[in-house]
Design an enzyme around this catalytic site. Structure first.
Site, mmCIF file in Angstrom:
data_model
loop_
_atom_site.group_PDB
_atom_site.id
_atom_site.type_symbol
_atom_site.label_atom_id
_atom_site.label_comp_id
_atom_site.label_asym_id
_atom_site.label_seq_id
_atom_site.Cartn_x
_atom_site.Cartn_y
_atom_site.Cartn_z
ATOM 1 N N CYS A 46 13.857 56.226 69.216
ATOM 2 C CA CYS A 46 12.420 56.499 69.062
ATOM 3 C C CYS A 46 12.160 57.333 67.805
ATOM 4 C CB CYS A 46 11.900 57.228 70.290
ATOM 5 S SG CYS A 46 10.138 57.647 70.205
ATOM 6 N N ASP A 90 5.457 52.127 69.905
ATOM 7 C CA ASP A 90 6.325 51.356 69.016
ATOM 8 C C ASP A 90 6.034 49.855 69.141
ATOM 9 O OD1 ASP A 90 8.839 49.859 68.197
ATOM 10 O OD2 ASP A 90 9.417 51.902 67.637
ATOM 11 N N ARG A 137 7.731 47.312 68.708
ATOM 12 C CA ARG A 137 8.795 46.449 69.222
ATOM 13 C C ARG A 137 8.861 46.413 70.742
ATOM 14 N NH1 ARG A 137 13.270 49.557 65.870
ATOM 15 N NH2 ARG A 137 11.872 51.221 66.569
#
Length: 211
Positions: A103, A46, A48
Site C-alpha cells: 500500500c 488503490d 488495482r
C-alpha cells in the site's frame, strides 16, 4: 482493459449494456431493485483493487467505501455516514476492512516526507505505527515493514469500528461481524487476519461504550 479516451469508456458502456440485455432482457430492471448487500467493504482507493472481482460478487451484493489506506477515523463524517447507512438502514451482516500489501499510503506514512494536505490523513496510519513501534522497528526490510504495518493498520481499523455507536448496538444485538482482510496483488489471494470481534469488543467496550 486499458482505456485511452473518454470516448472508449462510453463505447464500452454501450457494449456492456448490449451484452447484459442479450443475456437477460430484465437485467437492469432486476439491478434497479437489487440493493441487498450483506457486506460493507471498506478498502483502499488503490485503482488495482476491485472488490466485486476479488470477492466474486454481483452488483448489489457489497456496499463499498474506499479511502487512502482503508482508514476509519471515528471523527470522520464520511466514513461514519457510510457505516450508519450500511448498519442501521441496509442492515449488513458483515463489515470487512480490507488492506493490500504494498500500500502506497502505508509506505508513505512510514517515511518522514512532508505530503502537504495528506499529512493529517497519514497521521492516522502513523498512530498505528506508534502503537506497534517496537515490532515494526525490528523489521529491516522496508517492504516487509510496510506489509506488516498494512496488517496492523487493518486490525486497528477493525478496533476503531468497535468504538462506533451504530456498530456497538449491532454487536450487542448479535447481528454483525467484523473482519480484517489483506489483498495480496502478487497472488490474487485474500488473507484473513482473523479479527476476533467478540474478544476485542469484550476487552475495550468498557472504555468506549457509548450506548
Amino acid at each position: 482493459m486499458s482505456y485511452k479516451s473518454i470516448k472508449q469508456i462510453f463505447e464500452h458502456n454501450e457494449q456492456w449494456i448490449e451484452e447484459q440485455l442479450n443475456a437477460d432482457s430484465l437485467y437492469f430492471v432486476k439491478l434497479h431493485k437489487r440493493q441487498i448487500p450483506k457486506y460493507l467493504f471498506i478498502s483502499c482507493s488503490d485503482s488495482r483493487i476491485s472488490p466485486e472481482a476479488i470477492m466474486f460478487s454481483e452488483p448489489g451484493d457489497v456496499f463499498i467505501h474506499r479511502n487512502i489506506a482503508n482508514v476509519i477515523p471515528v471523527n470522520d463524517l464520511n466514513v461514519l455516514s457510510v457505516i450508519n447507512y450500511a448498519v442501521v438502514h441496509i442492515k449488513v451482516k458483515h463489515i470487512v476492512v480490507c488492506g493490500h500489501y504494498g500500500c502506497g499510503g502505508v509506505k508513505t506514512a512510514i517515511s518522514t516526507t512532508d505530503m502537504g494536505i495528506l499529512n493529517p490523513w497519514l497521521g492516522y496510519i502513523r498512530d498505528v505505527y506508534r502503537l506497534h513501534k517496537k515490532e515494526l522497528n525490528a523489521i529491516k526490510s522496508i517492504d516487509e515493514k510496510t506489509n506488516r504495518l498494512v496488517e496492523l493498520n487493518v486490525l486497528e481499523q477493525c478496533i476503531n469500528l468497535v468504538k462506533i455507536k451504530d456498530v456497538q448496538k449491532a454487536l450487542l444485538e448479535k447481528r454483525i461481524r467484523i473482519h480484517g482482510w489483506v489483498f495480496d496483488m502478487q497472488t490474487g489471494k485474500l488473507v484473513n487476519l482473523k479479527f476476533n470481534t467478540k474478544k476485542v469488543a469484550g476487552e475495550i467496550i468498557d472504555i468506549y461504550n457509548i450506548l
